[in-house]
Design an enzyme around this catalytic site. Structure first.
Site, PDB file in Angstrom:
ATOM      1  N   GLU A 329       3.376 -11.775  65.893  1.00 42.47           N
ATOM      2  CA  GLU A 329       3.668 -10.812  65.035  1.00 42.47           C
ATOM      3  C   GLU A 329       4.258  -9.480  66.001  1.00 42.47           C
ATOM      4  OE1 GLU A 329       0.878 -10.405  61.133  1.00 42.47           O
ATOM      5  OE2 GLU A 329       0.447  -9.210  62.888  1.00 42.47           O
ATOM      6  N   CYS A 330       5.232  -9.009  65.675  1.00 45.99           N
ATOM      7  CA  CYS A 330       5.885  -8.032  66.340  1.00 45.99           C
ATOM      8  C   CYS A 330       5.872  -8.104  67.790  1.00 45.99           C
ATOM      9  CB  CYS A 330       5.302  -6.508  65.918  1.00 45.99           C
ATOM     10  SG  CYS A 330       6.405  -5.250  66.112  1.00 45.99           S
ATOM     11  N   GLY A 331       4.911  -7.314  68.455  1.00 44.26           N
ATOM     12  CA  GLY A 331       4.919  -7.530  70.047  1.00 44.26           C
ATOM     13  C   GLY A 331       4.783  -9.090  70.396  1.00 44.26           C
ATOM     14  N   MET A 334       7.974 -10.811  70.166  1.00 47.80           N
ATOM     15  CA  MET A 334       8.629 -10.658  71.391  1.00 47.80           C
ATOM     16  C   MET A 334       8.343 -11.416  72.485  1.00 47.80           C
ATOM     17  SD  MET A 334       9.562  -6.548  71.029  1.00 47.80           S
ATOM     18  CE  MET A 334       8.137  -5.916  70.420  1.00 47.80           C
ATOM     19  N   THR A 429       7.778 -12.888  63.570  1.00 47.35           N
ATOM     20  CA  THR A 429       8.191 -11.936  62.616  1.00 47.35           C
ATOM     21  C   THR A 429       7.982 -10.490  63.160  1.00 47.35           C
ATOM     22  OG1 THR A 429       8.238 -10.803  60.437  1.00 47.35           O
ATOM     23  CG2 THR A 429       6.254 -11.978  61.007  1.00 47.35           C
TER      24      THR A 429
END
Length: 437
Positions: A329-331, A334, A429
């Protein structure tokens, strides 16, 4: 069902000092022997950790846009064994989105009205005096379902300044619970749109203690407690998001810490086993995990350490090769990509399980509520599962070659291009999960 009496600490806007007031109140009540339960209105990972440090009790988020009513009521029940509930609002009291979600627009006022918690408005009176009473009068009349208990004046310049402001509040009949002098040394460091994480403050307890001394000295705590109230709640079975796997290895350290407690509690209640590990410490996920979950956080601040975490990276690849699932999720998303470019323009190797490349050298804010309809599974969460959550990031996408994970919409129903991505059983995501819709 009888509910503990509560108050919602709110403000006309962000930046007026309501978190300072919140932390001071929590610790001051705790020091006085009052068991006080904190809550946070809206999507926020950082403030609840400060609440926990101040009160000694876990703080839970209450979100009227993303959470069904039964879930809101169940989470509010976490305070039923406390003597007092104190919830912190977000942004301005009535600020929400244009289109309502599960039970409201995400405004703090929705939570105050549903729970029957009177509002204490924190007002920054620097640069004004009597005019603050006019502001509070407007807030008191704006929504009959929301009751204003009174105000706390913040950043008062002098005794004369306080007298002028108090006289105007007497005139309009709004109680003033206290007046706080300007105390710039009590401000907490900020990052992006929120505070620097609680775990990063070596002297956090001392800072909170200073807040408590200030509040106990300048605010009538007894009057505040007497103003608290609540609406009795009917028992309800909260809809829980099914766990994405039976055995979940959860990344948890300074780079990956953004996961809501109610989500983890729901997974555990459904029988899932959660095993934390630290990518920053180059730890591998549990060998028997069905799914590895990398939450959001600040991987950009630790990109060099993550690039050097070869044991962690090797274990992730071995997990996927053996048929295991991975989600970020997010971080966390990445960190699953090919590379992360930091704010200085330096590219750092990431896990390489997805082709995503993100950059913090090209910053642009992406912020708001999100709905996601899955096009591919996230572990055991099947395609066509609809999720509610939010997005908050500054990173931009440089490359995202993999297939989209979901159809993602904003709070007004507009389709968004950043739909996450998937490759085999690896998914990611920018969307932060709050609840199933």
């Amino acid at each position: 069902m009888t509910a503990s009496p509560g108050l919602l600490i709110a403000a006309p806007a962000s930046g007026v000092g309501k978190t300072t007031v919140m932390l001071g109140l929590l610790r001051a009540f705790r020091d006085a022997g009052v068991a006080v339960q904190p809550f946070k209105s809206g999507p926020d990972y950082i403030d609840p950790a400060f609440h926990h440090a101040a009160s000694g009790r876990p703080s839970f988020n209450l979100d009227s846009w993303a959470m069904p009513g039964a879930l809101l009521d169940t989470l509010a029940g976490c305070g039923d064994d406390a003597a007092l509930v104190v919830a912190e609002g977000s942004m301005g009291l009535f600020d929400g989105v244009a289109c309502a979600g599960a039970t409201g627009t995400g405004a703090s006022a929705d939570i105050a009205a549903r729970m029957g918690w009177p509002v204490v408005l924190v007002l920054d009176v620097s640069g004004q005096a009597q005019s603050a009473a006019a502001t509070a009068s407007g807030f008191a009349r704006f929504d009959p379902a929301v009751r204003l208990a009174g105000v706390i004046l913040n950043r008062v310049a002098s005794p004369r300044h306080e007298r002028l402001a108090r006289a105007a509040f007497d005139q309009v009949g709004i109680p003033v619970f206290g007046a706080l002098p300007r105390s710039p040394e009590l401000r907490l460091p900020e990052r992006h749109l929120g505070l620097v994480q609680a775990a990063e403050h070596a002297d956090l307890d001392r800072r909170i203690a200073l807040h408590a001394v200030l509040l106990a000295r300048h605010v009538d705590l007894a009057a505040l407690r007497a103003a608290a109230a609540a609406i009795p709640r009917a028992p309800a079975a909260a809809p829980r998001l099914p766990p994405p796997a039976q055995r979940i290895a959860l990344a948890h350290d300074a780079a990956f810490s953004f996961v809501y407690p109610h989500v983890l509690d729901g997974w555990r209640a459904a029988g899932a086993q959660i095993a934390p590990f630290s990518p920053l410490a180059d730890e591998p996920p549990a060998a028997d995990a069905d799914l590895v979950w990398l939450p959001g956080g600040y991987p950009e601040l630790h990109a060099g350490a993550l690039a050097a975490a070869t044991r962690f990276r090797t274990a992730l690849h071995a997990h996927v090769a053996a048929g295991g699932a991975v989600h970020g999720e997010c971080g966390g998303y990445m960190a699953l990509g090919a590379a992360l470019i930091d704010r200085d323009g330096v590219s750092h190797r990431m896990a390489g399980l997805l082709g995503l490349v993100t950059s913090h050298a090209q910053r642009r804010l992406h912020l708001g509520y999100r709905r996601a309809l899955l096009a591919a599974p996230i572990g055991a969460l099947a395609p066509d599962t609809e999720l509610a959550g939010h997005e908050f990031r500054y990173a931009t996408i440089v490359a995202q070659p993999d297939a989209p994970l979901a159809r993602v919409q904003d709070a007004e129903g507009a389709d968004l291009p950043d739909a996450g991505s998937h490759r085999a059983r690896v998914t990611g995501t920018f969307f932060h999960l709050i609840a199933a819709t």
